[in-house]
Scaffold this motif. Structure first.
Motif, PDB file in Angstrom:
ATOM      1  N   MET A 111      -4.877  -4.856   2.585  1.00 42.42           N
ATOM      2  CA  MET A 111      -3.653  -4.096   2.332  1.00 42.42           C
ATOM      3  C   MET A 111      -3.155  -3.488   3.631  1.00 42.42           C
ATOM      4  O   MET A 111      -1.952  -3.492   3.924  1.00 42.42           O
TER       5      MET A 111
ATOM      6  N   TYR B  51      -1.453  -8.027  -7.445  1.00 40.65           N
ATOM      7  CA  TYR B  51      -0.134  -7.410  -7.598  1.00 40.65           C
ATOM      8  C   TYR B  51       0.468  -7.004  -6.265  1.00 40.65           C
ATOM      9  O   TYR B  51       1.495  -6.359  -6.217  1.00 40.65           O
ATOM     10  N   LEU B  52      -0.197  -7.347  -5.188  1.00 38.66           N
ATOM     11  CA  LEU B  52       0.385  -7.044  -3.886  1.00 38.66           C
ATOM     12  C   LEU B  52       1.536  -8.017  -3.637  1.00 38.66           C
ATOM     13  O   LEU B  52       1.707  -9.007  -4.332  1.00 38.66           O
ATOM     14  N   ASN B  53       2.280  -7.734  -2.608  1.00 41.81           N
ATOM     15  CA  ASN B  53       3.398  -8.585  -2.241  1.00 41.81           C
ATOM     16  C   ASN B  53       3.222  -9.011  -0.790  1.00 41.81           C
ATOM     17  O   ASN B  53       3.398  -8.207   0.092  1.00 41.81           O
TER      18      ASN B  53
ATOM     19  N   LYS C 146       1.035 -11.814  -3.211  1.00 41.15           N
ATOM     20  CA  LYS C 146      -0.240 -11.750  -3.934  1.00 41.15           C
ATOM     21  C   LYS C 146      -1.353 -12.243  -3.024  1.00 41.15           C
ATOM     22  O   LYS C 146      -1.213 -13.264  -2.363  1.00 41.15           O
TER      23      LYS C 146
ATOM     24  N   PHE D 144      -5.980  -4.725  -7.858  1.00 44.46           N
ATOM     25  CA  PHE D 144      -4.638  -4.664  -7.299  1.00 44.46           C
ATOM     26  C   PHE D 144      -4.265  -5.888  -6.478  1.00 44.46           C
ATOM     27  O   PHE D 144      -3.094  -6.103  -6.195  1.00 44.46           O
TER      28      PHE D 144
END
Lengths: 335, 335
Positions: free
Chosen positions: A251, A281-283, A285, A278
């Motif tokens: 992240m 659901y990151l951008n 993914k 998570f």
DNA sequence: GCTATCGATGATTTCGATTACATCAGAGCG
DNA sequence: CGCTCTGATGTAATCGAAATCATCGATAGC
């Protein structure tokens, strides 16, 4: 609070009978049993835990120490631990060591004081008092490790094959066409990091790309992901792919990539590790290595229960399956 | 394991003296004390916890129940709890209730069995046995709530002003020029949700925009964020801003927004709640209400310790400060 | 019809530490 | 010199449940 004596008096039986109603009801006549249960309900009796524990020498508690409870990886493992423990009638004493040795010692003392029947530690250090205990009692010592397998530790453990998983990630990245790869590790004192690094190096060597590898040591935190990835990106001969040894650091890596106006995966591919909730659901993914966190928790409890029930004679080191989950954060390097 | 008797014999003193060396060393002559300490070290003595607890009627443990430990909001609060408890010489018994009443009851029974001196519950339900206990003992009952203040509960608590915080969010969004706003709440049985909803409605009414409000009930999970936000976005008269009652649901909302080819904040503004560690690393960085999670943990322990030390006579409901943190996920509505 | 056996229950000890109370030696004082 | 007081330590009761051993009545077997 009513005691067993009160119940015995109220029901017109002896304390032994009351005790038996709870621990071996089949020895007590149905009529007596219901007479006792009535008294129990009338008085709202609950057996006193300390008294029972003193007599039986058991606490029905498992102490779990973890380097950082707010880390989603650990909290997911703990969830598994809690579930398996509860199912077996044990409850969980939680110790957040904050990566500090002093706190690890405190919890070790608690364990020695018999405040718990068993200890599960998710870190990589075993305080001296406990190591001594292991040395003295051997594999029957009710201490089990999760995630951080190290042969010298002489305790059973459950974990994935970190070396192989890391090698797989590298092979995957090389397969996409990447040649310059940056790796952000965790602290190398922990086997979790050193094993993965070993896998990384082996894979790089197999590809003859060891010299194009850039290693940077982080501490698993988001912030260190930002920092270490930043350094890697700012060096000449920028890597086209970054492999972080935790999703949190990934992240942070995403942040470092964005800060520099780069795009993931178009300019830089990114791989994490753990597959915390998570990650997907990151951008973009996150491509990452999925660890069976709850299963590790279950397994580690099973190992401990085996020891507590005297079913385990030898050390067991359980390797659970991992899985490389390819999502959106990886792509071939830019042309 | 050596007992106090062994130490007494080895040191040539009585058990009372050994006990005093630990609990009131100033009453013991320096010479005797060191003689005892030698024996203690020689034998590796640690006082047995159950025996002490039986005698003193104290466990020096705090039971903390939480609806979901893998939720970063709760795990951060727990971190604060653990820290404050440890500092005061208490350890933490963790109970993950998984939102299930049956598990709440189990932990309630544990507490009644005196396995812990106090109970902190972070959920919104108080099992009947405990409610009875509160009714009987009043504000001296060592039970404290975190986050979910409800007047009827009759226990002390620490929390933020959810109603005001939610109203502030709405006011901020209206200030940006949004008129059609979608709100994704948590389960309305929980005061945390109903209070926030009250704040939302009040702010909407003040703006005369109550009729343009769209309310959708989620359950605080990422998945429900995806789902409920998706529904809001697919309705005719799509909102230009979404307010989720948790950051996790906001993560899901981001996903729903992306799935529809929309962009945040250009097309849709998004506000979360909690300010979990990850909020500032999302893409876009999430505008959210920051709750002082660790501080809630500290405060709730303080309240409990006050009760345990008999310093508290009346209920205390502590309101801690929140803060609207504006980041990148909010902007004026598209023209 | 007598005894061995078994099933149900009771009496009592035990777990290990804390603590109220007892004891004892020495200091201080008249 | 004897008495009181104090400081240091010992003796023993206690916390509440579990478990061992004892007891007693009933049943079965011979």
């Amino acid at each position: 609070m009513a005691t067993i004596q009160d119940v015995a008096r109220d029901a017109g039986v002896s304390t032994a009978t009351v005790s038996r109603v709870f621990s071996a009801p089949e020895l007590v006549l149905e009529a007596t049993r219901s007479k006792v249960m009535e008294a129990v309900n009338r008085l709202g009796y609950e057996p006193n835990f300390a008294a029972r524990s003193l007599r039986t020498l058991r606490t029905e508690k498992i102490l779990v120490t973890v380097p950082d409870i707010s880390n989603p990886f650990f909290s997911q493992v703990i969830r598994g631990v809690e579930e398996a423990a509860m199912a077996a009638g044990y409850s969980v004493l939680l110790g957040d060591t904050r990566h500090e040795e002093a706190r690890e010692e405190q919890y070790a003392a608690m364990f020695r004081r018999k405040e718990a029947d068993g200890l599960i530690f998710l870190g990589h250090r075993l305080p001296n008092v406990l190591a001594d205990m292991v040395a003295a009692k051997g594999p029957r010592t009710p201490i089990v490790n999760g995630c951080e397998f190290r042969p010298g530790l002489a305790v059973s453990s459950a974990h994935i094959d970190n070396e192989r998983a890391a090698a797989e990630v590298m092979t995957y990245l090389y397969g996409l066409g990447h040649t310059r790869i940056g790796v952000v590790t965790g602290p190398l004192a922990s086997p979790i990091s050193s094993d993965r690094l070993t896998g990384v190096l082996a894979a790089a060597q197999r590809q003859g790309r060891a010299s194009a590898l850039r290693i940077s040591v982080g501490d698993f935190s988001i912030e260190s992901g930002v920092r270490q990835t930043g350094e890697l990106l700012d060096e000449p001969g920028r890597p086209t792919a970054i492999f972080c040894f935790s999703d949190e650091m990934a992240m942070g890596a995403l942040e470092a990539i964005r800060q520099r106006g780069l795009r993931c995966p178009d300019d830089i591919s990114l791989v994490g590790f753990d597959d915390i909730r998570f990650a997907q659901y990151l951008n973009p993914k996150l491509t990452t290595v999925s660890q069976p966190m709850e299963q590790i928790g279950h397994e580690v409890v099973r190992l401990l229960l085996d020891i507590l029930a005297d079913r385990a004679s030898a050390l067991q080191n359980v390797t659970l399956p991992h899985r490389l989950v390819v999502r959106e954060s990886t792509a071939p390097p830019p042309a």
